[in-house]
Scaffold this motif. Structure first.
Motif, short mmCIF file in Angstrom:
data_model
loop_
_atom_site.label_atom_id
_atom_site.label_comp_id
_atom_site.label_asym_id
_atom_site.label_seq_id
_atom_site.Cartn_x
_atom_site.Cartn_y
_atom_site.Cartn_z
N ASP A 181 -87.24 84.30 31.85
CA ASP A 181 -87.54 84.24 30.77
C ASP A 181 -87.75 86.25 30.46
O ASP A 181 -88.65 86.49 31.70
CB ASP A 181 -88.58 83.97 30.12
CG ASP A 181 -88.24 84.00 27.86
OD1 ASP A 181 -87.15 84.56 28.25
OD2 ASP A 181 -88.53 83.21 28.21
N ASP A 182 -86.65 86.96 29.79
CA ASP A 182 -87.47 88.88 29.78
C ASP A 182 -86.88 89.06 30.71
O ASP A 182 -87.62 89.98 30.82
CB ASP A 182 -88.72 88.53 28.63
CG ASP A 182 -88.65 87.77 27.66
OD1 ASP A 182 -88.21 87.55 26.83
OD2 ASP A 182 -89.74 87.59 27.61
N PHE A 183 -86.03 88.69 31.51
CA PHE A 183 -85.83 89.23 32.61
C PHE A 183 -85.95 90.85 32.70
O PHE A 183 -85.05 92.10 32.07
CB PHE A 183 -84.98 88.90 33.37
CG PHE A 183 -84.95 89.36 35.27
CD1 PHE A 183 -85.81 88.75 35.81
CD2 PHE A 183 -84.00 90.37 35.16
CE1 PHE A 183 -85.21 89.06 37.56
CE2 PHE A 183 -83.94 90.78 37.03
CZ PHE A 183 -84.66 89.96 37.69
N VAL A 203 -81.21 87.68 31.10
CA VAL A 203 -81.32 89.39 30.73
C VAL A 203 -81.53 89.36 28.72
O VAL A 203 -81.28 88.93 27.98
CB VAL A 203 -80.08 89.76 30.77
CG1 VAL A 203 -80.20 91.40 30.66
CG2 VAL A 203 -79.61 89.55 32.29
N ASP A 204 -83.44 90.23 29.26
CA ASP A 204 -84.07 90.38 27.91
C ASP A 204 -83.17 91.10 27.24
O ASP A 204 -82.26 92.11 26.98
CB ASP A 204 -84.75 91.65 28.33
CG ASP A 204 -86.16 92.08 27.34
OD1 ASP A 204 -86.17 89.94 26.70
OD2 ASP A 204 -86.06 92.50 26.55
N LYS A 205 -83.30 90.75 25.33
CA LYS A 205 -82.20 91.24 24.29
C LYS A 205 -82.75 92.69 24.57
O LYS A 205 -81.73 93.70 23.90
CB LYS A 205 -83.30 90.79 23.08
CG LYS A 205 -82.46 91.30 21.60
CD LYS A 205 -83.87 91.22 20.65
CE LYS A 205 -83.09 91.22 19.29
NZ LYS A 205 -83.35 92.50 19.08
N ALA A 237 -77.98 86.08 28.27
CA ALA A 237 -77.95 87.14 27.39
C ALA A 237 -78.69 86.77 26.39
O ALA A 237 -78.14 86.02 25.86
CB ALA A 237 -77.01 88.59 27.44
N GLU A 238 -79.52 87.51 26.40
CA GLU A 238 -80.91 87.01 24.80
C GLU A 238 -81.03 87.82 23.78
O GLU A 238 -80.20 89.40 24.13
CB GLU A 238 -82.13 86.98 25.72
CG GLU A 238 -82.60 86.00 26.21
CD GLU A 238 -83.96 86.17 26.77
OE1 GLU A 238 -84.63 85.33 26.84
OE2 GLU A 238 -84.51 87.01 26.48
N GLY A 239 -80.86 87.95 22.68
CA GLY A 239 -80.29 88.49 21.74
C GLY A 239 -79.51 89.24 20.48
O GLY A 239 -79.48 90.14 20.30
MG MG Z 1 -88.43 87.40 24.71
#
Ligand code: MG
Ligand code: C2E
Ligand code: MG
Ligand code: MG
Length: 278
Positions: A181-183, A203-205, A237-239
């Motif tokens: 997480d939050d790579f 992949v972090d936001k 891909a996050e966020g």
């Molecule tokens: Mg996070």
């Protein structure tokens, strides 16, 4: 008060710090009651596959419905639960609830159900002997196949060679997946890929926020998808908050996206198709 730090400097105990530790103590005391009286609930956020727009997975996120303060963010109480040890019991409830939810969706919806549920697991949980056995029991109790479970861990929760890594190997042996997480925000992101049995990087936001302008974040996001592809890992891909970001990520090669653009975390989800990119 004043505290002497390791480097010899002195840290004054400011009112802000006092307030913070008071809040910690109050939250800590209330968490026990919250667990006993059912104030926690789970919400789920879609992880969408492109170009189909299907919800391929969901991330389970915990919420605390505080009788006086309303919904409290996990960012506020998870660190407290980790500190006072309640995360073990809370974490077991989270795991059980999330696995039972996906098992129910699979029974109701068959192929239309998401393939996996992603559950956040904290450092404390992972480092405790017996965590993999707990996961095995929960899977057996809920009837969820191990391959439907993704255990999400942050880079900082996993120290090379530590007990957490042993647990991750046990989880892989069960057939569960591991996501980092939050790579990219930890201090040894790349090193961990050598030692930790990972299936997915999230992949972090912070690398997604400015993806539509040609800056450093875009270069990093592109390098990360190449890295994932080269290592045979999935990348989420996050966020992702806008259609423009989704479009830019798709063009870089991302096929799994998560964020408010596709849906906020919610108790109930509609697994109909989401708008596909281009
Ligand atoms: Mg996070
Ligand atoms: P995380 O695992 O990285 O979860 C993603 C967080 O980003 C979630 O916040 C989610 O609501 C938020 N998010 C998703 N899409 C967007 C977006 O497009 N824009 C913005 N601004 N935010 C977005 P949430 O639910 O408040 O969780 C915060 C963190 O708390 C999580 O970060 C995770 O580290 C922790 N957490 C949440 N649920 C659990 C849990 O069940 N167990 C454990 N151990 N930790 C949890
Ligand atoms: Mg997560
Ligand atoms: Mg995350």
């Amino acid at each position: 008060h004043a505290a002497k730090l390791a480097d010899g400097s002195v840290c004054r105990w400011t009112p802000a710090l006092d307030e913070r530790s008071t809040a910690y103590a109050r939250i800590g005391a209330e968490l026990r009651t919250a667990l006993d009286t059912g104030q926690f609930r789970m919400v789920y956020q879609p992880i969408v596959e492109l170009p189909s727009g299907r919800t391929r997975a969901v991330e389970a996120l915990v919420r605390w419905e505080h009788p006086a303060r309303g919904v409290v963010s996990p960012a506020e109480f998870i660190p407290v639960a980790e500190q006072n040890g309640l995360i073990v019991e809370l974490g077991a409830w989270i795991l059980e609830t999330a696995c039972a939810r996906l098992a129910a969706w699979r029974r109701e919806l068959g192929d239309a159900a998401p393939a996996r549920v992603s559950v956040n697991v904290s450092a404390k949980q992972l480092a405790r002997p017996g965590f993999a056995a707990l996961v095995a029991r929960v899977l057996a109790d809920t009837g969820l196949p191990a391959s439907c479970l993704v255990v999400e861990v942050t880079e900082t929760a996993v120290f090379e060679g530590g007990p957490a890594v042993t647990t991750l190997h046990e989880l892989r042996a069960l057939g569960a997946w591991i996501a980092l997480d939050d790579f990219g925000t930890g201090h040894s992101s790349l090193g961990l890929l050598q030692t930790v049995p990972v299936n997915t990087i999230k992949v972090d936001k912070s690398f997604v926020d400015n993806i539509t302008s040609a800056g450093r974040q875009t270069v990093i996001a592109e390098a990360l998808i190449r890295l994932a592809d080269g290592l045979g890992l999935a990348a989420v891909a996050e966020g992702v908050e806008t259609a423009e970001q989704a479009d830019a990520l798709y063009r870089l090669g991302y096929r799994y996206l998560q964020g408010y653009h596709y849906g906020r975390p919610a108790a109930e989800l509609d697994f109909g198709r989401m708008p596909a990119v281009a």
